[in-house]
Design an enzyme around this catalytic site. Structure first.
Site, mmCIF file in Angstrom:
data_model
loop_
_atom_site.group_PDB
_atom_site.id
_atom_site.type_symbol
_atom_site.label_atom_id
_atom_site.label_comp_id
_atom_site.label_asym_id
_atom_site.label_seq_id
_atom_site.Cartn_x
_atom_site.Cartn_y
_atom_site.Cartn_z
ATOM 1 N N LEU A 270 0.827 -1.203 0.000
ATOM 2 C CA LEU A 270 0.000 0.000 0.000
ATOM 3 C C LEU A 270 0.860 1.252 0.000
ATOM 4 C CD1 LEU A 270 -2.660 -1.090 2.624
ATOM 5 C CD2 LEU A 270 -3.005 -0.846 0.181
ATOM 6 N N GLY A 271 2.025 1.127 0.588
ATOM 7 C CA GLY A 271 2.865 2.312 0.645
ATOM 8 C C GLY A 271 4.212 2.003 1.237
ATOM 9 N N GLY B 278 7.670 4.054 3.221
ATOM 10 C CA GLY B 278 8.128 5.300 3.825
ATOM 11 C C GLY B 278 9.449 5.088 4.520
ATOM 12 N N THR B 279 9.889 6.119 5.176
ATOM 13 C CA THR B 279 11.156 5.988 5.889
ATOM 14 C C THR B 279 11.038 4.960 6.998
ATOM 15 O OG1 THR B 279 10.450 7.847 7.216
ATOM 16 C CG2 THR B 279 11.954 8.306 5.413
ATOM 17 N N PHE B 280 9.862 4.819 7.534
ATOM 18 C CA PHE B 280 9.655 3.907 8.658
ATOM 19 C C PHE B 280 9.662 2.449 8.219
ATOM 20 C CE2 PHE B 280 5.671 5.042 6.744
ATOM 21 C CZ PHE B 280 5.076 3.818 6.558
ATOM 22 N N GLY B 281 9.305 2.218 6.962
ATOM 23 C CA GLY B 281 9.175 0.841 6.494
ATOM 24 C C GLY B 281 8.135 0.763 5.403
ATOM 25 N N GLN B 282 7.306 -0.267 5.479
ATOM 26 C CA GLN B 282 6.339 -0.492 4.413
ATOM 27 C C GLN B 282 4.953 -0.751 5.011
ATOM 28 O OE1 GLN B 282 8.439 -3.477 1.578
ATOM 29 N NE2 GLN B 282 9.155 -3.926 3.638
ATOM 30 N N VAL B 283 3.972 -0.508 4.196
ATOM 31 C CA VAL B 283 2.608 -0.864 4.589
ATOM 32 C C VAL B 283 2.074 -1.840 3.546
ATOM 33 C CG1 VAL B 283 0.302 -0.071 5.128
ATOM 34 C CG2 VAL B 283 2.252 1.397 5.621
ATOM 35 N N ASP C 28 1.944 14.860 12.963
ATOM 36 C CA ASP C 28 2.092 14.683 11.515
ATOM 37 C C ASP C 28 0.730 14.676 10.844
ATOM 38 O OD1 ASP C 28 3.488 14.484 9.195
ATOM 39 O OD2 ASP C 28 3.725 12.312 9.287
#
Lengths: 481, 839
Positions: free
Chosen positions: B136-137, B139-144, B257
């Protein structure tokens, strides 16, 4: 009123049947379960024998369909052997006019020929009133029956021809070269001794010819057979492809079949990923696309015998593949989606349909060759044929749901953009005509054919477009349309 | 259609029987009646007769299914040697790059778990499987990933965090915050906040499962060519965002955020929206490093603001600015990339809204109506973007604005004082604006720290206090040492990456409940001796300025120490006594289970461990009570609140307790002569509700005690951090009145009852041991202990053994994977040994 029983003896056969009618359903006015009595039409004299499947059973297992319809059943003599319920069709014709209460029964073999017939006049309570008309009706019907039997001489009717095979048939392909219909028939035997036979049909004599030399062994049951779509003119031999654990190419000659090549993309010797189907690219005949349960579709360049590309097409097993153009194919899968791929942009695919319940497998896919905007697919364990317009993804153009059991095969007419044929476990084959707008109550087929058993396979010959082939149990039938 | 078919048939049926070939394809092609007959609905089309053959036998699927869906089985029947393995299927990788480099090949070079379609994530605890279907997405944090849950046939969104301590910690904070929200608020209150469903660690990646939602607002706006939404939609969305913000604020959380991208349309209901991504969120009063991000945007503006207000400003500005952003994006109007205006500075809000072209074909009245609505909107937005935080509206106030309520706007909206409103919503919640919030960062990072420190004394003052006053005593304190140890480790971790907020650990999802309870329990039980008070205080301070008690422990345990790095280093320098360091078994707990389940235990161990080396343990505990006293001094009426909070917290709602803290701190601040805080704090205090039942003798006693013990350290704001723990009151009461103890305990049991099932597992053994331990170690306060013991069972101590093991294992794995030197530590085993020896 009592149930009327009529004994029916069929000439030339060592069989007797007892036909009975639930007379209670005959209180006037009643309707015969016959074509022509509905829609307010005037009754007409029975002209032919309508093949209709009787409710058969060893007992009075009448199945009342309509309140005003009589219950008609056929009961075979339990003493007789060799009579199976599913090999008989009972034809029922209405007789004469409103006041002629009677019917004509005929046995039609599964091949479509008349096995025998008899006429019965119902004895109603108002005997006195209708007595005379009944007797005259009886006479009329006897004439009719006689007429019918002469109308259907031994080589049956001209539209249905049956080939009996020693084993069940699944895979089937029409030859694209031969002047008369020619079929490759793949057996479905759950052993390693399957085979493919080439059978040709003589349109002059209406007989099948199977050359004992025209066959080849095929360990696993072939999942699909297909002849080269564009044979060179004047060439007598043709290429035939088969799919099973691998894709194989065969050269069919006049008196023999030779293995051309085995196209194997498996990386493992121990494990293999069976091919569920393939399709030969009509516009670019060196391309064959295969679908596999390893979630991929593979495009072969058969001239060089190499893999042109392999795509992870779906998230689950891929069950069928169909070309829509030289570089465009679509596939259906256990993940319930229809996806379109373009070899010129392999990174992306377009999902044009997803089955309503997630992960309901889609088993077969047919792309309309006459109008590539349309394709048709079938769902597992579903009586629906889903017709799609690739321009409006997600929403089907139509869901054809007149089958009474799961649909097993679907094919577009090679000569018409609007017609398709479907066949299923209810033993019926339907020809549909796509309307310009789909009425809310759904689409009815224009034509129907009733076979003697579940139809496992159906192909529409591209070379001989007025022939449809169906396979059920051990039989293959050619049906003229 | 049927009719047509029929008539055609009639016409052609007889004539075609000759079998003439149908003419080749033409547009008018129609099939002939030959083999096929016209279709009749009423005809006897057999349905059941075929199937009847199969009666008694299992119905077999048609060939087509046996050569597709069941082809592997069919081929197996044909040939028993046939083998097919799904594992060999080519994988469709969703993660890019998909080359396994790190984490034994499970991770790519970016520390992302390499996902492919049908990859299976497993929650080792519940055995729940999540089958990856799509990405789904990223980001810097990881993945969804969009995942399918086979058991329920549902799709969920699973956030798979990078295998790095920093991200891990940050995500842990998100988990804790969301689970806290889940505990504290009911479904209706949370209907505009994304729902967390599960979390677990898989292949050293923290995975958080959320409900699956639809498109985000930015996408919606984009789909609309940035022309914005109709006013009624704007209103609807605003209302929902405000609803979410009220809840978030009540919980003491700053989302940090909030933006269109983080507001998603719920897939089920068309215009229902939900706020997602609490990955940057922090608790008011506890600043997160990621907060910096926020400062980049808004902080600069306020740099010159009075230091005292800084926290408040930040909080407000977080909220309002977020609202501002969120709302704007929905409008056709302003905003950077959200609108078509190139140069923002040239545009006035009013202009944008009022001059936005009206729809065509609007009737006169409708235009008037629309104009009025737009005026309302302008007024509404003005209030939200008010520069002066004192004047800026809170979410609750904003939600009363005529634009939202639909009332007529007669004059510029002047919201009623917030406190009342707040109470209306949640009687329990004490303060809505946390004056004390967010100091950490400021203290640690910003050059203006000094001012900040003063204001928010919690952190910085503590540090100061520690080093100056109590410095000498530190070395002697075992407990202290143990804490330090943790930190030390933490700091070593710190090398990994960024430091996250203490909060996160503090809130470690599972831990919280356990933590609170334990901490509370432990503290009161142990600490009776007045001598130790000061030391504990220091301990707290040294701990990071974060509340040192149980909460911290969990933090350090569950989370990677890296978070704490900055504070830790300070702490270490000032307070650590090296010898205790090395020896203290508590370290093991540090590494502890990422999820924090074990955290409670870890704490437990730690304490025990701390007790082990020396007699100091008790002291440590004692400190807590003292803090409490001081805390009470300031607040006076706050005690009841604390209790109520306790109950909440037992259910896992940290924030509430935190809030009470804050207030108390504030009050303390007042007492300490920090006028700045006081004025803010004051109103807040007034809002505090003191349930009659709570305000019993205990509170009175506490007051007394506080008065009796005027130690400045007690009322020092720093202490408050400790004050989070409800146990404090108990401690206090212990020395003074036996009754107090009892009352306190009684209440505590309640807590225990409320506490989630996890704790119900608590083993009597552990408790007993604990008691024994206490007895053996305790030189003081025997009386207290004995009294306490019976009640302890209620506390539901987590089974230390199992928990420890878990923690240990987890930590070890973690370390190994990451290649951290920490691997070599054997904290859990040590702790256990100590434990055993103690008992």
């Amino acid at each position: 009123m009592v149930n009327q029983a009529v004994d029916l003896t069929i000439d030339g056969h060592d069989r007797s049947f007892r036909v009975w009618v639930d007379a209670q359903a005959l209180a006037p006015p009643f309707h015969w379960p016959v074509v022509g009595r509905h829609h307010g039409r005037q009754s007409r004299p029975a002209r032919g024998i309508e093949p209709a499947r009787a409710v058969a059973g060893r007992g009075q297992s009448g199945n009342r369909r309509r309140q005003s319809s009589p219950n008609v059943g056929v009961m075979s003599d339990p003493e007789l052997e060799g009579v199976t319920e599913d090999t008989m069709n009972l034809g029922i014709s209405e007789i004469g006019s409103e006041d002629a209460k009677g019917f004509c029964c005929s046995m039609i073999s599964e091949v479509g020929c008349l096995v025998g017939c008899c006429v019965a006049v119902l004895e109603l309570e108002e005997e006195a009133e209708i007595d005379s008309s009944a007797s005259s009706a009886k006479k009329q019907m006897e004439n009719l029956a006689a007429h019918d039997s002469t109308l259907n001489p031994k080589p049956k009717n001209h539209h249905t021809y049956t080939f009996d095979s020693p084993h069940p048939i699944y895979a089937m392909a029409f030859s694209t070269t031969s002047p008369s219909p020619c079929l490759a028939l793949g057996s479905f035997i759950e052993e390693l001794n399957n085979r493919v036979d080439i059978v040709s049909f003589d349109e002059e004599t209406f007989t099948f010819r199977s050359d004992p030399k025209l066959f080849f062994e095929h360990q696993y049951p072939p999942t699909k057979l297909m002849f080269h779509p564009k044979p060179l003119p004047g060439q007598t031999q043709s290429l035939l492809a088969s799919s099973g654990e691998f894709l194989r190419l065969w050269r069919v000659k006049e008196s023999a079949v030779e293995l051309c090549s085995v196209l194997n993309n498996s990386k493992s010797a121990e494990f293999s990923s069976p091919l569920t189907s393939f399709d030969w690219n009509q516009a670019e005949p060196r391309r064959i696309g295969t679908s596999s349960i390893d979630t991929t579709c593979t495009v072969w360049d058969i001239e060089r015998g190499v893999v042109e590309t392999q795509l992870i097409a779906h998230d689950k097993e891929v069950y069928d593949i169909a070309w829509g153009g030289a570089a465009v194919f679509a596939s259906v899968s256990a993940d319930g989606s229809v996806r379109i791929f373009d070899l010129r942009d392999k990174e992306h695919s377009a999902i044009v349909y997803e089955s309503p319940r997630p992960d309901t497998p889609l088993l077969r896919l047919a792309w309309n060759k006459m109008d590539v905007r349309y394709m048709a697919t079938i769902l597992m364990d579903s009586n629906q044929v889903v017709v799609l317009d690739i321009r409006s993804p997600a929403v089907p153009v139509a869901e054809l749901q007149r089958h009474r059991a799961s649909v097993n095969a679907v094919a577009w007419a090679p000569q018409s953009a609007r017609h398709l044929c479907s066949a299923g476990d209810d033993g019926q084959a339907f020809i549909w005509e796509m309307p310009t707008t789909v009425p809310p109550e759904g689409v009815d087929p224009v034509l129907a054919y009733q076979a003697g058993a579940e139809i496992n396979q159906m192909q529409w010959s591209a070379a001989h477009r007025d022939w449809i082939g169906i396979a059920f149990s051990n039989k293959v039938q050619l049906l003229r349309v | 259609m049927e009719e047509d078919g029929g008539s055609k048939d009639d016409g052609s049926g007889g004539g075609q029987s000759g079998g003439a070939h149908a003419s080749a394809a033409s547009s008018a092609w129609t099939p002939l009646i030959s083999a096929f007959r016209s279709y009749e609905v009423s005809r006897i089309y057999s349905t059941s007769s075929f199937k009847s053959r199969n009666i008694g036998a299992t119905v077999r699927r048609p060939f087509v299914a046996r050569l597709t869906k069941e082809i592997a089985e069919t081929f197996q029947i044909c040939n028993p040697d046939f083998k097919f393995s799904e594992i060999l299927n080519p994988k469709r990788f969703l993660t890019n790059p998909s080359a396994g480099v790190l984490n034994d090949g499970f991770d790519n070079e970016d520390n992302d778990l390499i996902l492919y379609v049908n990859y299976i994530l497993i929650n080792a605890g519940s055995k729940q499987r999540y089958i990856v279907k799509d990405l789904l997405g990223q980001g810097t944090f990881g993945q969804v990933a969009k995942c399918w849950v086979p058991e329920t046939d549902n799709y969920v969104a699973v956030k798979i965090i990078k295998n790095q301590p920093a991200y891990y910690q940050q995500a842990l904070a998100e988990v804790s915050i969301l689970s806290m929200l889940n505990k504290k608020f009911n479904t209706d209150e949370l209907r505009h906040i994304v729902r967390i469903l599960d979390y677990f660690v898989y292949q050293h990646h923290l995975c958080i499962s959320f409900e699956l939602l639809g498109a985000n607002l930015y996408e919606l706006i984009k789909m609309n060519q940035f022309r914005g939404f109709p006013l009624n939609i704007v209103r609807r969305f605003s209302m929902q965002i405000l609803h979410a913000l009220v809840v978030i604020k009540d919980a003491g959380i700053i989302h940090c955020d909030l933006k269109p991208e983080n507001i998603l349309v719920a897939s089920s209901a068309g215009s229902d929206i939900k706020v997602i991504d609490f990955g940057s969120a922090c608790l008011e009063g506890r600043t997160v490093y990621s907060y910096i991000q926020f400062f980049k945007q808004v902080g600069g503006i306020y740099r010159l603001e009075d230091e005292v207000y800084k926290d408040v400003i930040r909080v407000y500005c977080a909220l309002t600015a977020e609202e501002y952003e969120a709302k704007e994006c929905k409008k056709p109007v302003i905003g950077k990339r959200y609108f078509n205006y190139v140069n923002l500075e040239d545009v006035k809000l009013e202009d944008v809204i009022e001059k936005y072209p009206y729809r065509k074909n609007l009737a006169e009245e409708e235009v008037t109506k629309e104009t009025l609505e737009r005026l309302k909107l302008v007024d509404f937005l003005r209030g939200l973007v008010e520069f002066d935080p004192a004047k800026r509206w809170s979410p609750l106030q904003a939600s009363r604005h005529p634009f939202i309520t639909g009332e007529a706007l007669t004059c510029p909206y002047n919201p009623p004082p917030e406190t009342q409103q707040i109470r209306a919503i949640q009687s329990i919640t004490v303060d809505h604006h946390n004056p004390g919030g967010g100091h950490w960062l400021a203290a640690g990072l910003s050059p203006q720290v000094q001012n900040v420190n003063r204001c928010f004394g919690q952190n910085s003052p503590q540090f100061q206090m520690v080093s100056l006053t109590h410095g000498g005593s530190y070395g002697s304190m075992g407990s202290h040492g143990s804490y330090i140890d943790n930190f030390g480790i933490g700091s070593s971790y710190g090398s990994y990456g960024d430091a996250n907020s203490n909060m996160q650990t503090y809130f470690s999802p599972v831990g919280p409940y356990g933590m609170n309870v334990q901490a509370q329990v432990g503290v009161p039980v142990i600490g009776t001796s007045p001598d130790t008070r000061r030391r504990p205080q220091r301990c707290h301070g040294s701990l990071f300025g974060v509340p040192p008690t149980g909460n911290l422990g969990p933090m350090s345990v569950g989370a990677s120490p890296s978070q704490f790095t900055p504070p830790c280093s300070q702490i270490q320098i000032t307070t650590v006594s090296p010898g205790k360091y090395g020896s203290s078994p508590a370290r093991g707990s540090l590494h502890g289970s990422p999820l924090g389940k074990a955290t409670a235990v870890a704490q437990f161990n730690r304490r025990r461990a701390s007790g082990n080396p020396g007699s100091s343990t008790m002291q440590f505990h004692e400190s807590a009570p003292q803090h409490w006293q001081g805390y009470h001094e300031g607040t006076g009426s706050s005690q009841p609140d604390t209790y109520s909070h306790v109950q909440f917290s037992s259910r896992g709602s940290y924030p509430s307790s935190t809030h009470s803290y804050w207030r108390q701190q504030m009050s303390a601040g007042r007492g300490s002569g920090q006028p700045m805080n006081s004025h803010i704090a004051h109103p807040i205090h007034s809002t505090v509700i003191s349930p009659p039942s709570h305000s019993t003798a205990a509170s009175g006693d506490k007051h007394e005690s506080s008065s009796l013990l005027p130690d400045p350290a007690d009322w020092d704001p720093n202490y408050r951090t400790d004050g989070q723990f409800q146990t404090y009151p108990l401690d206090e009461s212990i020395p003074h009145l036996a009754n107090d103890l009892h009352t306190g305990f009684n209440r505590l049991p309640n807590v225990a009852q409320n506490s989630p099932s996890r704790f119900s597992l608590q083993s009597q053994q552990s408790i007993n041991r604990y008691n024994n331990y206490v007895q053996s170690t305790a030189m003081h306060g025997l009386r207290t202990h004995q009294k306490i013991q019976p009640s302890r069972s209620n506390y539901n101590m987590v089974d230390s053994h199992s928990a420890t093991n878990n923690m240990f294992n987890n930590s070890m794995q973690w370390g190994q994977r990451a290649g951290h030197p920490i691997i070599t530590l054997q904290p859990s085993s040590h702790a256990r040994k100590d434990y055993g020896s103690i008992s």
